[in-house]
Design an enzyme around this catalytic site. Structure first.
Site, short mmCIF file in Angstrom:
data_model
loop_
_atom_site.label_atom_id
_atom_site.label_comp_id
_atom_site.label_asym_id
_atom_site.label_seq_id
_atom_site.Cartn_x
_atom_site.Cartn_y
_atom_site.Cartn_z
N GLU A 37 0.78 -1.40 -0.10
CA GLU A 37 -0.02 0.00 -0.11
C GLU A 37 0.80 1.17 0.01
OE1 GLU A 37 -3.08 0.12 -0.69
OE2 GLU A 37 -3.25 -1.94 -0.75
N TYR A 120 -6.81 6.45 3.71
CA TYR A 120 -6.76 5.40 2.76
C TYR A 120 -6.09 4.02 3.21
CZ TYR A 120 -5.72 2.36 -0.85
OH TYR A 120 -5.21 1.16 -1.57
N ASP A 138 -9.78 5.95 -2.55
CA ASP A 138 -8.67 6.37 -3.28
C ASP A 138 -9.09 6.87 -4.72
OD1 ASP A 138 -9.32 4.24 -4.73
OD2 ASP A 138 -7.17 3.51 -5.19
#
Length: 353
Positions: A37, A120, A138
DNA sequence: CACACGTGGCT
DNA sequence: TAGCCAAGTGT
């Protein structure tokens, strides 16, 4: 049978049949999901994939990362950009190892508090690793939902994002948030593209407000961007024998923690004759023996908010004991490759040394 | 809260 | 070419 609306069912079916086989999708390890991520923030899969592989190989778990020197971590990150991601990740790895012996937090609130992890990424880790019901928001999700619901306000400000977060929370399939979140993002990355979206084969086409009103080309709405400013960097590439002067970049500017050269920044394009008269040049060389060996052409390097125009003045110095500017050090050419450098510097070095 | 923070690919 | 975009966060 768990209730699920048709839209979600179609999306999940499409995802199941079309998802890409990506390495971080074959694990539930929070460390690996966290890493993926962070790497993928503002970064395409194609650009981040090899970095992810190399990172996992070099630092297989959070303990290995926590034990690493920052310079090594930045070297591994070199070329990927947004270097605060690497610094913050290292900081957080050390934080978790120290506080909980390396056990990654499970509660959303605890994940969210970690440095480098915002709304996020916290939702992504909580849902992907632990299947907890947090809706990710996102760029993909904003684009998909704004088109699906015909959202015509700008999405790139806090107000628009907040409204879309409410929509995302409402649509989330709480029985399977992990797959649902990823399906939404995959749809945004593969079909619901910013330009030339592939509406013809989209499983959500019949539910899409933007498609129905021929507005796919104008949704999502974004505010106009401001013009880039220019910065003029005049690098001093000082060599003596087999050594060269590097400068470690510090807080409050681009490329923090990376290395470049001593630099005279000017407000416009500058000639060497001007540079040699500056106080910076004088304080380094004064009347000491040195010879200008070459002056490069102008290198243009584009950042998000800046255009950098750089020239490199190659200088042979007769005095290795000279007083160097703050943060500078002599480095042997043999060890040069172990220092993390920005792409601009990497390009200069590979063409000239 | 507007802005800073990288890089490379695509149009 | 110049602009836009890509799984955002920190300040």
């Amino acid at each position: 049978m768990i209730y699920m609306d048709k839209r979600a069912a179609k999306l999940l079916k499409w995802y199941d049949e079309n998802k890409r086989d990506l390495p971080w999708r074959n694990t539930k390890e929070p460390y690996q999901i966290w890493l993926s991520e962070i790497i993928l923030q503002q970064t395409r899969v194609s650009q981040g994939l090899d970095y992810y592989r190399r990172f996992v190989e070099s630092y297989p778990d959070i303990h290995a990362l926590a034990a690493a020197p920052e310079r090594d971590v930045l070297k591994l990150w070199q070329g990927l950009g947004y270097y605060s991601r690497a610094r913050n990740m290292l900081h957080t790895a050390r934080d978790i190892v120290q506080r909980t012996d390396g056990v990654f937090p499970v509660k959303y609130e605890d994940i969210r508090r970690l440095k480098g992890i915002g709304n996020y990424t916290a939702a992504a880790i909580a849902s992907f690793a632990y299947n907890q019901p947090y809706a990710v928001l996102d760029g993909n999700v904003m684009r998909v939902y704004s088109r699906l619901t015909g959202f015509t306000e700008p999405i790139d400000n806090p107000k628009g994002r907040k409204k879309l977060q409410h929509i995302a929370d409402e649509f989330l399939v709480k029985e399977n948030p992990s797959d649902y979140n990823q399906a939404l993002m995959e749809l945004g990355a593969m079909l619901c593209l910013p330009k030339n979206p592939r509406c013809a084969i989209c499983p959500l086409q019949i539910y899409c407000s933007a498609y129905a009103t021929h507005s796919v080309g104008v949704i999502p709405v974004k505010q106009a961007k401001k013009q880039k400013k220019k910065r003029f960097l005049n690098y001093l590439v000082i060599q003596s024998g087999d050594k060269i002067v590097l400068r470690k970049r510090t807080r409050g500017d681009i490329w923090q923690g990376l290395y470049d050269f001593p630099c005279i920044e000017t407000t416009s394009s500058a000639k060497v004759a001007y540079l040699t008269e500056t106080s910076q040049w004088q304080s380094i060389f004064g009347r000491k023996k040195h010879a200008i060996e070459a002056v490069s052409g102008e290198y243009r390097h584009i950042l998000t908010h800046r255009t950098l125009l750089a020239t490199f003045v190659k200088i042979q110095s007769g005095d290795k004991a000279m007083i160097l500017p703050e943060g500078c050090e002599w480095v042997s050419l043999r060890k040069l490759h172990t220092f993390p450098v920005p792409r601009l510097i990497d390009r200069y070095l590979s063409a000239n040394l």
